[in-house]
Design a protein around this motif. Structure first.
Motif, PDB file in Angstrom:
ATOM      1  N   GLY A 221       0.810  -1.358   0.100  1.00 27.50           N
ATOM      2  CA  GLY A 221       0.056  -0.001   0.071  1.00 27.50           C
ATOM      3  C   GLY A 221       0.767   1.282  -0.097  1.00 27.50           C
ATOM      4  N   ALA A 222       2.039   1.109  -0.219  1.00 28.04           N
ATOM      5  CA  ALA A 222       3.063   2.370  -0.397  1.00 28.04           C
ATOM      6  C   ALA A 222       3.149   2.607  -1.802  1.00 28.04           C
ATOM      7  N   HIS A 223       2.470   2.482  -2.613  1.00 29.96           N
ATOM      8  CA  HIS A 223       2.701   2.880  -4.185  1.00 29.96           C
ATOM      9  C   HIS A 223       1.403   2.443  -4.958  1.00 29.96           C
ATOM     10  N   PRO A 224       0.714   3.300  -5.723  1.00 29.88           N
ATOM     11  CA  PRO A 224      -0.428   2.771  -6.425  1.00 29.88           C
ATOM     12  C   PRO A 224      -0.218   1.638  -7.244  1.00 29.88           C
ATOM     13  N   SER A 225      -1.160   0.846  -7.445  1.00 31.47           N
ATOM     14  CA  SER A 225      -1.147  -0.497  -8.181  1.00 31.47           C
ATOM     15  C   SER A 225      -1.409  -0.341  -9.599  1.00 31.47           C
ATOM     16  N   PRO A 226      -0.964  -1.020 -10.528  1.00 32.01           N
ATOM     17  CA  PRO A 226      -1.118  -0.794 -11.803  1.00 32.01           C
ATOM     18  C   PRO A 226      -2.460  -1.738 -12.250  1.00 32.01           C
ATOM     19  N   VAL A 227      -2.867  -2.557 -11.177  1.00 32.69           N
ATOM     20  CA  VAL A 227      -4.026  -3.429 -11.596  1.00 32.69           C
ATOM     21  C   VAL A 227      -5.367  -2.456 -12.106  1.00 32.69           C
ATOM     22  N   GLY A 228      -6.085  -2.762 -13.108  1.00 29.44           N
ATOM     23  CA  GLY A 228      -7.169  -2.340 -13.343  1.00 29.44           C
ATOM     24  C   GLY A 228      -6.644  -1.072 -14.601  1.00 29.44           C
ATOM     25  N   HIS A 229      -5.503  -0.971 -14.676  1.00 24.89           N
ATOM     26  CA  HIS A 229      -5.020   0.108 -15.815  1.00 24.89           C
ATOM     27  C   HIS A 229      -3.981  -0.603 -16.561  1.00 24.89           C
ATOM     28  N   ALA A 230      -2.982  -1.520 -16.191  1.00 23.47           N
ATOM     29  CA  ALA A 230      -2.168  -2.561 -16.979  1.00 23.47           C
ATOM     30  C   ALA A 230      -2.859  -3.907 -17.006  1.00 23.47           C
ATOM     31  N   PRO A 231      -3.241  -4.400 -18.284  1.00 23.07           N
ATOM     32  CA  PRO A 231      -3.841  -5.796 -18.385  1.00 23.07           C
ATOM     33  C   PRO A 231      -2.834  -6.685 -18.314  1.00 23.07           C
ATOM     34  N   VAL A 232      -1.044  -6.465 -18.345  1.00 25.52           N
ATOM     35  CA  VAL A 232      -0.154  -7.319 -18.077  1.00 25.52           C
ATOM     36  C   VAL A 232       0.653  -6.476 -17.208  1.00 25.52           C
ATOM     37  N   ILE A 233       1.396  -7.360 -16.195  1.00 22.91           N
ATOM     38  CA  ILE A 233       2.158  -6.843 -15.225  1.00 22.91           C
ATOM     39  C   ILE A 233       3.197  -7.746 -15.083  1.00 22.91           C
ATOM     40  N   THR A 234       4.372  -7.177 -15.120  1.00 18.65           N
ATOM     41  CA  THR A 234       5.505  -8.147 -14.962  1.00 18.65           C
ATOM     42  C   THR A 234       6.281  -7.857 -13.476  1.00 18.65           C
ATOM     43  N   THR A 235       6.707  -8.578 -12.833  1.00 19.20           N
ATOM     44  CA  THR A 235       7.571  -8.324 -11.710  1.00 19.20           C
ATOM     45  C   THR A 235       8.640  -9.397 -11.126  1.00 19.20           C
ATOM     46  N   THR A 236       9.632  -8.973 -10.812  1.00 16.67           N
ATOM     47  CA  THR A 236      10.468  -9.916 -10.123  1.00 16.67           C
ATOM     48  C   THR A 236      10.021 -10.040  -8.738  1.00 16.67           C
ATOM     49  N   THR A 237      10.654 -11.262  -8.187  1.00 19.31           N
ATOM     50  CA  THR A 237       9.984 -11.612  -6.808  1.00 19.31           C
ATOM     51  C   THR A 237      10.812 -11.419  -5.723  1.00 19.31           C
ATOM     52  N   HIS A 238      12.056 -10.667  -5.941  1.00 19.24           N
ATOM     53  CA  HIS A 238      12.880 -10.198  -4.991  1.00 19.24           C
ATOM     54  C   HIS A 238      12.763  -8.701  -4.530  1.00 19.24           C
ATOM     55  N   LYS A 239      13.820  -7.984  -4.531  1.00 17.72           N
ATOM     56  CA  LYS A 239      13.853  -6.695  -4.387  1.00 17.72           C
ATOM     57  C   LYS A 239      12.632  -6.357  -3.358  1.00 17.72           C
ATOM     58  N   THR A 240      11.792  -5.381  -3.287  1.00 16.14           N
ATOM     59  CA  THR A 240      10.870  -4.899  -2.327  1.00 16.14           C
ATOM     60  C   THR A 240      10.086  -6.064  -1.699  1.00 16.14           C
ATOM     61  N   LEU A 241       9.734  -7.109  -2.785  1.00 12.88           N
ATOM     62  CA  LEU A 241       8.992  -8.020  -2.177  1.00 12.88           C
ATOM     63  C   LEU A 241       9.517  -9.106  -1.389  1.00 12.88           C
ATOM     64  N   ARG A 242      10.932  -9.190  -1.130  1.00 15.73           N
ATOM     65  CA  ARG A 242      11.515  -9.932  -0.394  1.00 15.73           C
ATOM     66  C   ARG A 242      11.245 -11.493  -0.502  1.00 15.73           C
ATOM     67  N   GLY A 243      11.183 -11.961  -1.864  1.00 20.06           N
ATOM     68  CA  GLY A 243      11.439 -13.258  -2.025  1.00 20.06           C
ATOM     69  C   GLY A 243      12.613 -13.616  -2.827  1.00 20.06           C
ATOM     70  N   PRO A 244      12.505 -15.007  -3.530  1.00 19.19           N
ATOM     71  CA  PRO A 244      13.777 -15.559  -3.986  1.00 19.19           C
ATOM     72  C   PRO A 244      13.900 -14.910  -5.557  1.00 19.19           C
ATOM     73  N   ARG A 245      15.148 -15.338  -6.054  1.00 19.49           N
ATOM     74  CA  ARG A 245      15.352 -14.627  -7.416  1.00 19.49           C
ATOM     75  C   ARG A 245      14.398 -15.303  -8.357  1.00 19.49           C
ATOM     76  N   GLY A 246      13.378 -14.711  -8.890  1.00 19.37           N
ATOM     77  CA  GLY A 246      12.364 -15.403  -9.700  1.00 19.37           C
ATOM     78  C   GLY A 246      11.496 -14.272 -10.229  1.00 19.37           C
ATOM     79  N   ALA A 247      10.551 -14.685 -11.050  1.00 18.24           N
ATOM     80  CA  ALA A 247       9.590 -13.546 -11.471  1.00 18.24           C
ATOM     81  C   ALA A 247       7.945 -14.267 -11.475  1.00 18.24           C
ATOM     82  N   MET A 248       7.274 -13.188 -12.021  1.00 19.46           N
ATOM     83  CA  MET A 248       5.761 -13.508 -12.349  1.00 19.46           C
ATOM     84  C   MET A 248       5.160 -12.538 -13.261  1.00 19.46           C
ATOM     85  N   ILE A 249       4.245 -12.930 -13.970  1.00 17.47           N
ATOM     86  CA  ILE A 249       3.487 -12.380 -14.928  1.00 17.47           C
ATOM     87  C   ILE A 249       2.108 -12.308 -14.572  1.00 17.47           C
TER      88      ILE A 249
END
Length: 436
Positions: A221-249
């Motif tokens: 909740g510290a940054h607006p979400s692209p959901v509802g604006h971008a039909p496709v969202i890519t992200t890594t799962t580490h960095k601020t999400l604090r997960g392993p080195r991977g990704a999601m679409i």
């Protein structure tokens, strides 16, 4: 230097690794010690929990699982299917999307899958210029995405350091891109997803939001979400999400099938099941109430640190930050970014040199430093310590410019002393010794 006598490979890397390969166990122990004893200020780095680490190193390494749950090309997938479904459902709930593909190996293949799904070779793709803060895979010329597709790049304004949506609209109208990408690797300001969506709709482009850097801030909740604006969202799962080195679409229902086909069989074979499991753990952790506190603290720390740097006479791209990232232009300080970053590293402050918009210096010797607060916030360091850290950065940059190794060593000892009060999550305490 770090003395090998301070390292306990068996306790850090594990008895089995130490017995089988002492040399590698020793190197792992050294890295763990570095992560414990230095202040990590690279915005794309973080600490994962012990639970995420544990999930990453399980017997799931032993499985090969080409395909998707319920549609595999190998038998024996009864448990693996449940793990992948669990990760997918957690991502869908956390981000509020219709569909999640958790198989991409990293952020770059995830972005490449999007190109494969929605564009043909030679089609125009519109993304942020790499020197302005974009990513290689947003159509930059040295990337496959810039060689196989017609990369068109938008910039930031010289006077504000912020994205100029009027320029984005003009370029979109001229080139009619199949894909419009928002997001990047060195953007310190809030991304206007609604503004990008309006442009994409006008020209008939698929809007792709690359939120690899800010995914944790979005779900917290510290940054607006692209959901509802971008039909496709890519992200890594580490960095601020604090997960392993991977990704999601992440997609809506209309774009899900094309994305799944592009990931497999379009680009990849079997998924890395141990990473999928660790993603599931990280998503579960991010869904807990304390994670929102963490996300807000990341931004508060970054803004406090930015303010302290400004009072010390530093020029920040865009004049500050809205998120986890600060981009410092060292031109007025007379110290190149590479010299500053290398000197700060010797002082126990881990940063990365980075180009700044309209940088007159070359990429391997640029004018800027890119810093961020995700990792230090994970250690529990708060806004009260930001004046101290800003002071270290100021002293360290000046010392690096003068070649004052004694001052850099003094700062390193001070850094180590502070970090003793803030243990690194998931890092063994046995790695911390004297500050030699």
């Amino acid at each position: 230097m770090i003395s090998t006598t301070e390292i306990d490979p068996a306790g850090i890397a594990g008895d089995a690794l130490a017995a089988a390969d002492p040399q590698l166990a020793d190197l792992v122990a050294r890295e763990e010690q570095l992560q414990s004893r230095t202040l990590r200020l690279i915005p794309s780095e973080n600490y994962v929990s012990a639970a995420v680490l544990r999930a990453s190193g399980t017997v799931l390494q032993n499985k090969y699982s080409e395909g998707y749950p319920g549609r595999r090309y190998y038998e024996g997938q009864q448990v693996i299917d449940q793990i992948e479904r669990l990760a997918r459902s957690r991502a869908e709930r956390l981000f509020g999307v219709d569909h999640a593909n958790v198989q991409p190996y990293s952020g770059s293949p995830a972005n490449l899958a999007v190109y494969l799904a929605f564009a043909e070779p030679g089609d125009a793709v519109l993304g942020m210029s790499l020197p302005m803060g974009g990513h290689l895979t947003h159509g930059w010329k040295v990337s496959a995405t810039g060689r196989w597709f017609t990369g068109v790049q938008y910039d930031v304004r010289r006077d504000t350091g912020r994205i100029d949506l009027d320029q984005v609209r003009d370029l979109a109208r001229e080139h009619r891109p199949r894909i419009l990408i928002c997001g990047g690797t060195a953007i310190p300001r809030t991304i206007d997803f609604a503004g990008f969506a309006a442009i994409a709709q006008e020209v008939g482009a698929v809007l792709v939001a690359d939120i690899g850097h800010i995914a944790g801030l979005v779900v917290g909740g510290a940054h607006p979400s692209p959901v509802g604006h971008a039909p496709v969202i890519t992200t890594t799962t580490h960095k601020t999400l604090r997960g392993p080195r991977g990704a999601m679409i992440l997609t809506d229902n209309d774009h899900a099938k094309a994305v799944d086909r592009a990931v497999f069989p379009g680009l990849q074979g079997g998924p890395h099941n141990h990473t999928t499991a660790a993603i599931a753990v990280a998503l579960h952790e991010a869904a807990q109430p304390p994670f929102a506190d963490y996300a807000r603290a990341v931004v508060a720390n970054a803004q406090a640190l930015a303010a302290e740097l400004i009072t010390r006479g530093y020029q920040l791209v865009s004049g500050g930050t809205d998120n986890h990232l600060i981009l410092i232009d060292l031109t007025t300080k007379g110290v190149p970014g590479k010299i500053a970053a290398q000197g700060l590293d010797r002082a126990g402050l881990v940063t990365n040199y980075n180009t700044v918009p309209y940088d007159p210096r070359p990429p391997f010797d640029p004018s800027g430093l890119r810093i961020g607060t995700p990792a230090l916030t994970s250690r529990g360091i708060g806004v009260d310590q930001m004046p101290i850290i800003a002071g270290w950065l100021d002293r360290g940059i000046a010392a690096a410019g003068r070649g004052n190794e004694e001052e850099l060593a003094t700062i390193r000892a001070e850094v180590f002393e502070l970090l003793g009060a803030y243990p690194a999550p998931g890092v063994g305490e046995s790695s911390v010794g004297s500050a030699s």
